[in-house]
Scaffold this motif. Structure first.
Motif, PDB file in Angstrom:
ATOM      1  N   ALA A 171      10.279 -13.826 -16.229  1.00 28.76           N
ATOM      2  CA  ALA A 171      10.248 -13.732 -14.855  1.00 28.76           C
ATOM      3  C   ALA A 171       8.863 -13.322 -14.206  1.00 28.76           C
ATOM      4  N   TYR A 172       8.687 -12.085 -14.630  1.00 30.28           N
ATOM      5  CA  TYR A 172       7.249 -11.340 -14.194  1.00 30.28           C
ATOM      6  C   TYR A 172       6.062 -12.224 -14.608  1.00 30.28           C
ATOM      7  N   GLY A 173       5.976 -12.722 -15.766  1.00 34.95           N
ATOM      8  CA  GLY A 173       4.984 -13.447 -16.527  1.00 34.95           C
ATOM      9  C   GLY A 173       4.727 -14.661 -15.653  1.00 34.95           C
TER      10      GLY A 173
ATOM     11  N   ASP B  75       7.471  -7.461   5.169  1.00 34.44           N
ATOM     12  CA  ASP B  75       7.985  -8.034   4.067  1.00 34.44           C
ATOM     13  C   ASP B  75       7.131  -9.292   3.627  1.00 34.44           C
ATOM     14  N   VAL B  76       6.650  -9.309   2.240  1.00 34.13           N
ATOM     15  CA  VAL B  76       5.684 -10.609   1.973  1.00 34.13           C
ATOM     16  C   VAL B  76       6.767 -11.583   1.787  1.00 34.13           C
ATOM     17  N   THR B  77       8.168 -11.563   1.760  1.00 38.77           N
ATOM     18  CA  THR B  77       9.064 -12.644   1.527  1.00 38.77           C
ATOM     19  C   THR B  77       9.447 -13.110   3.041  1.00 38.77           C
TER      20      THR B  77
ATOM     21  N   ALA C 158       0.809  -1.205  -0.085  1.00 39.21           N
ATOM     22  CA  ALA C 158      -0.143   0.013   0.179  1.00 39.21           C
ATOM     23  C   ALA C 158       0.877   1.251   0.085  1.00 39.21           C
ATOM     24  N   SER C 159       2.216   1.141  -0.128  1.00 41.79           N
ATOM     25  CA  SER C 159       3.102   2.110   0.105  1.00 41.79           C
ATOM     26  C   SER C 159       3.004   3.184  -1.239  1.00 41.79           C
ATOM     27  N   SER C 160       2.916   2.511  -2.395  1.00 36.32           N
ATOM     28  CA  SER C 160       2.780   3.284  -3.386  1.00 36.32           C
ATOM     29  C   SER C 160       2.042   2.837  -4.604  1.00 36.32           C
ATOM     30  N   GLY C 161       1.907   3.307  -5.695  1.00 35.15           N
ATOM     31  CA  GLY C 161       1.050   2.975  -6.864  1.00 35.15           C
ATOM     32  C   GLY C 161      -0.127   2.465  -6.803  1.00 35.15           C
ATOM     33  N   ILE C 162      -0.607   1.348  -7.169  1.00 39.54           N
ATOM     34  CA  ILE C 162      -2.110   0.821  -7.302  1.00 39.54           C
ATOM     35  C   ILE C 162      -2.548   0.908  -5.851  1.00 39.54           C
ATOM     36  N   GLY C 163      -1.573   0.139  -4.863  1.00 41.45           N
ATOM     37  CA  GLY C 163      -2.146  -0.100  -3.445  1.00 41.45           C
ATOM     38  C   GLY C 163      -2.196   1.298  -2.953  1.00 41.45           C
TER      39      GLY C 163
ATOM     40  N   ALA D  62      -4.118  -9.062  -1.780  1.00 41.17           N
ATOM     41  CA  ALA D  62      -2.985  -9.242  -1.951  1.00 41.17           C
ATOM     42  C   ALA D  62      -2.107  -8.640  -3.172  1.00 41.17           C
ATOM     43  N   ASN D  63      -1.477  -7.550  -2.846  1.00 44.03           N
ATOM     44  CA  ASN D  63      -1.233  -6.532  -3.915  1.00 44.03           C
ATOM     45  C   ASN D  63       0.409  -6.235  -4.228  1.00 44.03           C
ATOM     46  N   ALA D  64       1.133  -6.638  -2.946  1.00 40.89           N
ATOM     47  CA  ALA D  64       2.576  -6.479  -3.167  1.00 40.89           C
ATOM     48  C   ALA D  64       3.128  -7.080  -4.253  1.00 40.89           C
TER      49      ALA D  64
ATOM     50  N   PHE E 179      -1.459  -1.757 -18.408  1.00 36.87           N
ATOM     51  CA  PHE E 179      -0.260  -0.883 -18.041  1.00 36.87           C
ATOM     52  C   PHE E 179      -1.271   0.226 -17.029  1.00 36.87           C
ATOM     53  N   VAL E 180      -0.638   0.252 -15.772  1.00 35.65           N
ATOM     54  CA  VAL E 180      -0.880   1.408 -14.847  1.00 35.65           C
ATOM     55  C   VAL E 180       0.364   2.230 -14.473  1.00 35.65           C
ATOM     56  N   LYS E 181       0.048   3.570 -14.634  1.00 32.94           N
ATOM     57  CA  LYS E 181       1.173   4.347 -14.136  1.00 32.94           C
ATOM     58  C   LYS E 181       1.520   4.536 -12.714  1.00 32.94           C
ATOM     59  N   THR E 182       2.597   3.904 -12.439  1.00 33.59           N
ATOM     60  CA  THR E 182       3.161   3.682 -11.102  1.00 33.59           C
ATOM     61  C   THR E 182       4.543   3.808 -10.943  1.00 33.59           C
ATOM     62  N   PRO E 183       5.219   3.693  -9.937  1.00 36.42           N
ATOM     63  CA  PRO E 183       6.640   3.673  -9.814  1.00 36.42           C
ATOM     64  C   PRO E 183       7.381   2.472 -10.677  1.00 36.42           C
TER      65      PRO E 183
ATOM     66  N   ALA F 207       3.321  -2.720   3.881  1.00 33.13           N
ATOM     67  CA  ALA F 207       4.366  -2.774   2.811  1.00 33.13           C
ATOM     68  C   ALA F 207       5.940  -2.652   3.786  1.00 33.13           C
ATOM     69  N   ARG F 208       6.974  -2.889   3.066  1.00 35.20           N
ATOM     70  CA  ARG F 208       8.117  -2.801   3.801  1.00 35.20           C
ATOM     71  C   ARG F 208       8.690  -1.499   4.359  1.00 35.20           C
ATOM     72  N   ASP F 209       8.261  -0.492   3.594  1.00 42.24           N
ATOM     73  CA  ASP F 209       8.816   0.832   4.124  1.00 42.24           C
ATOM     74  C   ASP F 209       7.629   1.757   4.882  1.00 42.24           C
TER      75      ASP F 209
HETATM   76  N1  LIG Z   1       1.588  -1.003 -12.682  1.00 38.29           N
HETATM   77  C1  LIG Z   1       1.233  -1.816 -13.515  1.00 38.29           C
HETATM   78  O1  LIG Z   1       1.146  -1.484 -14.855  1.00 38.29           O
HETATM   79  C2  LIG Z   1       0.881  -3.134 -13.326  1.00 38.29           C
HETATM   80  C3  LIG Z   1       0.155  -3.944 -14.131  1.00 38.29           C
HETATM   81  C4  LIG Z   1      -0.113  -5.410 -13.848  1.00 38.29           C
HETATM   82  C5  LIG Z   1       0.037  -5.717 -12.715  1.00 38.29           C
HETATM   83  N2  LIG Z   1       0.515  -4.998 -11.504  1.00 38.29           N
HETATM   84  C6  LIG Z   1       0.593  -5.612 -10.162  1.00 38.29           C
HETATM   85  O2  LIG Z   1       0.273  -4.376  -9.231  1.00 38.29           O
HETATM   86  C7  LIG Z   1       0.838  -4.556  -8.036  1.00 38.29           C
HETATM   87  C8  LIG Z   1       1.210  -3.090  -7.518  1.00 38.29           C
HETATM   88  O3  LIG Z   1       2.087  -2.675  -8.531  1.00 38.29           O
HETATM   89  P1  LIG Z   1       2.283  -1.224  -8.655  1.00 38.29           P
HETATM   90  O4  LIG Z   1       2.443  -0.691 -10.133  1.00 38.29           O
HETATM   91  O5  LIG Z   1       1.492  -0.381  -8.011  1.00 38.29           O
HETATM   92  O6  LIG Z   1       3.756  -1.230  -8.250  1.00 38.29           O
HETATM   93  P2  LIG Z   1       4.712  -0.167  -7.168  1.00 38.29           P
HETATM   94  O7  LIG Z   1       4.099   1.186  -7.272  1.00 38.29           O
HETATM   95  O8  LIG Z   1       6.122  -0.599  -7.323  1.00 38.29           O
HETATM   96  O9  LIG Z   1       4.095  -0.666  -5.682  1.00 38.29           O
HETATM   97  C9  LIG Z   1       4.478  -2.021  -4.952  1.00 38.29           C
HETATM   98  C10 LIG Z   1       4.120  -2.188  -3.884  1.00 38.29           C
HETATM   99  O10 LIG Z   1       4.539  -3.400  -3.306  1.00 38.29           O
HETATM  100  C11 LIG Z   1       5.072  -3.560  -2.107  1.00 38.29           C
HETATM  101  N3  LIG Z   1       6.153  -4.266  -1.981  1.00 38.29           N
HETATM  102  C12 LIG Z   1       7.217  -4.854  -3.091  1.00 38.29           C
HETATM  103  N4  LIG Z   1       7.728  -5.817  -2.483  1.00 38.29           N
HETATM  104  C13 LIG Z   1       7.281  -5.930  -1.354  1.00 38.29           C
HETATM  105  C14 LIG Z   1       7.876  -6.901  -0.560  1.00 38.29           C
HETATM  106  N5  LIG Z   1       8.912  -7.753  -0.747  1.00 38.29           N
HETATM  107  N6  LIG Z   1       7.164  -7.134   0.731  1.00 38.29           N
HETATM  108  C15 LIG Z   1       5.932  -6.296   0.996  1.00 38.29           C
HETATM  109  N7  LIG Z   1       5.876  -5.385  -0.104  1.00 38.29           N
HETATM  110  C16 LIG Z   1       6.328  -5.440  -1.157  1.00 38.29           C
HETATM  111  C17 LIG Z   1       5.851  -1.999  -2.371  1.00 38.29           C
HETATM  112  O11 LIG Z   1       6.116  -1.294  -0.979  1.00 38.29           O
HETATM  113  P3  LIG Z   1       7.564  -1.615  -0.105  1.00 38.29           P
HETATM  114  O12 LIG Z   1       8.628  -1.416  -1.286  1.00 38.29           O
HETATM  115  O13 LIG Z   1       7.749  -0.356   0.725  1.00 38.29           O
HETATM  116  O14 LIG Z   1       7.520  -2.768   0.379  1.00 38.29           O
HETATM  117  C18 LIG Z   1       4.744  -1.195  -2.976  1.00 38.29           C
HETATM  118  O15 LIG Z   1       3.652  -0.880  -2.020  1.00 38.29           O
HETATM  119  C19 LIG Z   1       1.906  -5.615  -8.309  1.00 38.29           C
HETATM  120  O16 LIG Z   1       1.598  -6.861  -7.752  1.00 38.29           O
HETATM  121  C20 LIG Z   1       1.993  -5.571  -9.727  1.00 38.29           C
HETATM  122  O17 LIG Z   1       2.655  -6.760 -10.222  1.00 38.29           O
HETATM  123  C21 LIG Z   1       0.959  -3.808 -11.989  1.00 38.29           C
END
Ligand SMILES: NC(=O)c1ccc[n+]([C@@H]2O[C@H](COP(=O)([O-])OP(=O)(O)OC[C@H]3O[C@@H](n4cnc5c(N)ncnc54)[C@H](OP(=O)(O)O)[C@@H]3O)[C@@H](O)[C@H]2O)c1
Length: 268
Positions: free
Chosen positions: A161-163, A70-72, A25-30, A96-98, A194-198, A48-50
């Motif tokens: 890897a991602y896919g 940390d989800v890991t 939840a610390s950035s992007g979609i979350g 479960a979005n991380a 595609f979603v605009k996020t970090p 989230a971790r941060d």
């Molecule tokens: N953006 C897109 O276009 C897109 C497309 C398809 C699917 N998605 C999926 O949507 C989800 C959110 O992505 P986003 O684009 O919003 O990315 P993002 O802005 O990078 O956000 C990722 C979030 O996950 C957390 N995270 C990463 N590693 C983690 C860990 N080991 N433990 C706990 N938290 C962790 C990060 O916080 P911390 O670093 O603080 O832990 C951050 O809050 C992801 O599952 C991504 O695969 C995104």
């Protein structure tokens, strides 16, 4: 109108009164989901971790609390679950979005990169489910939302890897849906385009039909309110991807090769 029809069909699942746990939840979609969920639910726990990025988000709402996890690391997730158990005794919804994304350069094949992405996206989601399942079971209306990706419908270059990590999430969640149905716990998969996020700000390729994180959050919550098993958006993009993914190999392969060529970096 669609919402009214669903209401009449009895297929509306309000978030009102719910206890929700959202990871990543610390950035992007979350982060974009937080205001939408907080406006409707009883209490939202974000992780989230941060923690330094989470706290300013949580402080804006009386019904949001933040915890580092940390989800890991199953122990850090267990601490969040323990805290929720002490305060509320259950959760109605887990989102479960991380997740993370790293692209593979096949010329410098890096098995550690693949393991890293699998570890966060797949093992991380499994760890989160393990921590949250007893809390979902304690609810009268347990609901699990797993954030995957539309990438699983079509193999894309450099996305090995991602896919693969998200394909594993898909199968895991669909299978889990069958098993948890007996307990009245529903499971949805979210497949964004595609979603605009970090995460995507790091991409150096064209991202057709990219939407904002706020639009993604609205689409996710609308899908959750109907318990759609497949919440995918933007529809124009995901339908094309699904169609291409359903093509027979003899048609799909030349198209994919064309796409791969157009994405290939020129050799130095
Ligand atoms: N953006 C897109 O276009 C897109 C497309 C398809 C699917 N998605 C999926 O949507 C989800 C959110 O992505 P986003 O684009 O919003 O990315 P993002 O802005 O990078 O956000 C990722 C979030 O996950 C957390 N995270 C990463 N590693 C983690 C860990 N080991 N433990 C706990 N938290 C962790 C990060 O916080 P911390 O670093 O603080 O832990 C951050 O809050 C992801 O599952 C991504 O695969 C995104």
């Amino acid at each position: 109108m669609k919402r009214l029809i669903n209401r009449l069909r009895g297929r509306h699942y309000p978030l009102t009164g719910q206890i929700i746990w959202l990871t990543g939840a610390s950035s992007g979609i979350g982060a974009a989901l937080v205001p939408v969920l907080a406006a409707q639910c009883r209490h939202l726990v974000i992780s989230a971790r941060d923690i330094s990025s989470l706290m300013p988000i949580a402080e804006q709402y009386a019904n949001v609390s933040a915890m580092p996890a940390d989800v890991t690391d199953p122990q850090s997730l267990a601490l969040v679950a323990h805290h929720i158990d002490e305060v509320f005794g259950y959760i109605d919804t887990l989102i479960a979005n991380a997740g993370t994304c790293e692209y593979l350069d096949v010329g410098q094949f890096d098995a550690a990169l693949v393991r890293r992405v699998m570890h966060t996206n797949f093992d991380g989601l499994v760890n989160t489910v393990a921590a949250a399942l007893p809390l979902l079971r304690a609810s009268q209306r347990g609901y699990l939302v797993a954030v995957s990706s539309s990438v699983t419908w079509l193999p894309l270059p450099r996305a090995e890897a991602y896919g693969a990590s998200k394909a594993a999430v898909d199968y895991f969640a669909k299978s889990l849906r069958l098993d948890l149905a007996q307990e009245g716990i529903d499971v949805s998969l979210v497949a964004p385009g595609f979603v605009k996020t970090p995460l995507t700000d790091r991409n150096h390729f064209a991202m057709p039909m990219r939407i904002s994180a706020e639009q993604a959050a609205q689409a996710i919550v609308a899908g959750m309110q109907q318990h759609q098993h497949s919440i995918h958006f933007p529809k124009g993009f995901t339908r094309i991807l699904r169609l291409l993914g359903a093509l027979p190999d003899c048609l799909q392969w030349p198209l994919l090769k064309l796409f791969t060529r157009s994405q290939r970096k020129p050799r130095a």
